[in-house]
Design a protein around this motif. Sequence first.
Motif, PDB file in Angstrom:
ATOM      1  N   HIS A 189      26.826  76.036  13.957  1.00  0.00           N
ATOM      2  CA  HIS A 189      27.991  75.376  13.353  1.00  0.00           C
ATOM      3  C   HIS A 189      29.284  75.816  14.032  1.00  0.00           C
ATOM      4  O   HIS A 189      30.198  75.004  14.208  1.00  0.00           O
ATOM      5  N   ALA A 190      29.371  77.085  14.418  1.00  0.00           N
ATOM      6  CA  ALA A 190      30.562  77.574  15.118  1.00  0.00           C
ATOM      7  C   ALA A 190      30.709  76.869  16.475  1.00  0.00           C
ATOM      8  O   ALA A 190      31.811  76.465  16.854  1.00  0.00           O
ATOM      9  N   LEU A 191      29.591  76.700  17.173  1.00  0.00           N
ATOM     10  CA  LEU A 191      29.636  76.021  18.463  1.00  0.00           C
ATOM     11  C   LEU A 191      29.989  74.541  18.287  1.00  0.00           C
ATOM     12  O   LEU A 191      30.774  73.995  19.061  1.00  0.00           O
ATOM     13  N   LEU A 192      29.454  73.912  17.268  1.00  0.00           N
ATOM     14  CA  LEU A 192      29.782  72.515  16.982  1.00  0.00           C
ATOM     15  C   LEU A 192      31.288  72.365  16.729  1.00  0.00           C
ATOM     16  O   LEU A 192      31.928  71.454  17.255  1.00  0.00           O
ATOM     17  N   ARG A 193      31.860  73.278  15.946  1.00  0.00           N
ATOM     18  CA  ARG A 193      33.306  73.243  15.679  1.00  0.00           C
ATOM     19  C   ARG A 193      34.111  73.453  16.960  1.00  0.00           C
ATOM     20  O   ARG A 193      35.127  72.792  17.183  1.00  0.00           O
ATOM     21  N   LYS A 194      33.651  74.376  17.805  1.00  0.00           N
ATOM     22  CA  LYS A 194      34.341  74.637  19.077  1.00  0.00           C
ATOM     23  C   LYS A 194      34.321  73.383  19.958  1.00  0.00           C
ATOM     24  O   LYS A 194      35.337  73.014  20.553  1.00  0.00           O
ATOM     25  N   MET A 195      33.175  72.729  20.036  1.00  0.00           N
ATOM     26  CA  MET A 195      33.055  71.520  20.851  1.00  0.00           C
ATOM     27  C   MET A 195      33.961  70.409  20.306  1.00  0.00           C
ATOM     28  O   MET A 195      34.649  69.728  21.075  1.00  0.00           O
ATOM     29  N   ALA A 196      33.975  70.256  18.989  1.00  0.00           N
ATOM     30  CA  ALA A 196      34.833  69.242  18.363  1.00  0.00           C
ATOM     31  C   ALA A 196      36.296  69.530  18.668  1.00  0.00           C
ATOM     32  O   ALA A 196      37.067  68.615  18.988  1.00  0.00           O
ATOM     33  N   GLN A 197      36.690  70.792  18.600  1.00  0.00           N
ATOM     34  CA  GLN A 197      38.079  71.171  18.886  1.00  0.00           C
ATOM     35  C   GLN A 197      38.436  70.891  20.343  1.00  0.00           C
ATOM     36  O   GLN A 197      39.526  70.398  20.631  1.00  0.00           O
ATOM     37  N   LEU A 198      37.537  71.173  21.256  1.00  0.00           N
ATOM     38  CA  LEU A 198      37.794  70.878  22.671  1.00  0.00           C
ATOM     39  C   LEU A 198      38.062  69.391  22.882  1.00  0.00           C
ATOM     40  O   LEU A 198      38.999  69.009  23.587  1.00  0.00           O
ATOM     41  N   MET A 199      37.259  68.544  22.249  1.00  0.00           N
ATOM     42  CA  MET A 199      37.449  67.099  22.407  1.00  0.00           C
ATOM     43  C   MET A 199      38.736  66.637  21.735  1.00  0.00           C
ATOM     44  O   MET A 199      39.471  65.819  22.294  1.00  0.00           O
ATOM     45  N   ARG A 200      39.043  67.179  20.545  1.00  0.00           N
ATOM     46  CA  ARG A 200      40.297  66.817  19.870  1.00  0.00           C
ATOM     47  C   ARG A 200      41.504  67.245  20.684  1.00  0.00           C
ATOM     48  O   ARG A 200      42.555  66.607  20.640  1.00  0.00           O
ATOM     49  N   SER A 201      41.356  68.322  21.439  1.00  0.00           N
ATOM     50  CA  SER A 201      42.461  68.848  22.241  1.00  0.00           C
ATOM     51  C   SER A 201      42.639  68.098  23.558  1.00  0.00           C
ATOM     52  O   SER A 201      43.500  68.462  24.359  1.00  0.00           O
ATOM     53  N   GLY A 202      41.795  67.104  23.798  1.00  0.00           N
ATOM     54  CA  GLY A 202      41.979  66.280  24.989  1.00  0.00           C
ATOM     55  C   GLY A 202      41.108  66.634  26.184  1.00  0.00           C
ATOM     56  O   GLY A 202      41.445  66.254  27.312  1.00  0.00           O
ATOM     57  N   LEU A 203      40.017  67.346  25.964  1.00  0.00           N
ATOM     58  CA  LEU A 203      39.123  67.671  27.070  1.00  0.00           C
ATOM     59  C   LEU A 203      38.724  66.387  27.801  1.00  0.00           C
ATOM     60  O   LEU A 203      38.232  65.444  27.191  1.00  0.00           O
ATOM     61  N   GLU A 204      38.987  66.352  29.093  1.00  0.00           N
ATOM     62  CA  GLU A 204      38.619  65.179  29.888  1.00  0.00           C
ATOM     63  C   GLU A 204      37.201  65.360  30.414  1.00  0.00           C
ATOM     64  O   GLU A 204      36.893  66.354  31.061  1.00  0.00           O
TER      65      GLU A 204
END
Length: 104
Positions: free
Chosen positions: A7-22
């Motif tokens: 769940h921590a990794l899922l949240r980290k991945m979601a945050q990366l995408m929300r932050s604009g990860l290209e």
Amino acid sequence: MNNEQQHALLRKMAQLMRSGLETQTEPFPETEKEFAAILDELRKLDPNNVQGKMVISGFVDHPYGPDKQRCMECMYYLVHREWCDLPELAVPVDADWWCRLWRI
């Protein structure tokens, strides 16, 4: 990976995408040769380099394309674990995400 780590990794991945990860959503691999080339790129990464995996595989946090494809319909998605079972990825995923390694 235990449930809490997942769940921590899922949240980290979601945050990366929300932050604009290209990420590399294109070109979508139309042939097995193109698909294999992406897998080869992923195999060169450290297995813990989640951001690198996300960039190469083209993760987005929403359904993608004219057919609104998403992880939920991908052959690699494990519904009860919310997990991508493609060995080169092996990461938690949300059902509404998508990557260019999507397969039916």
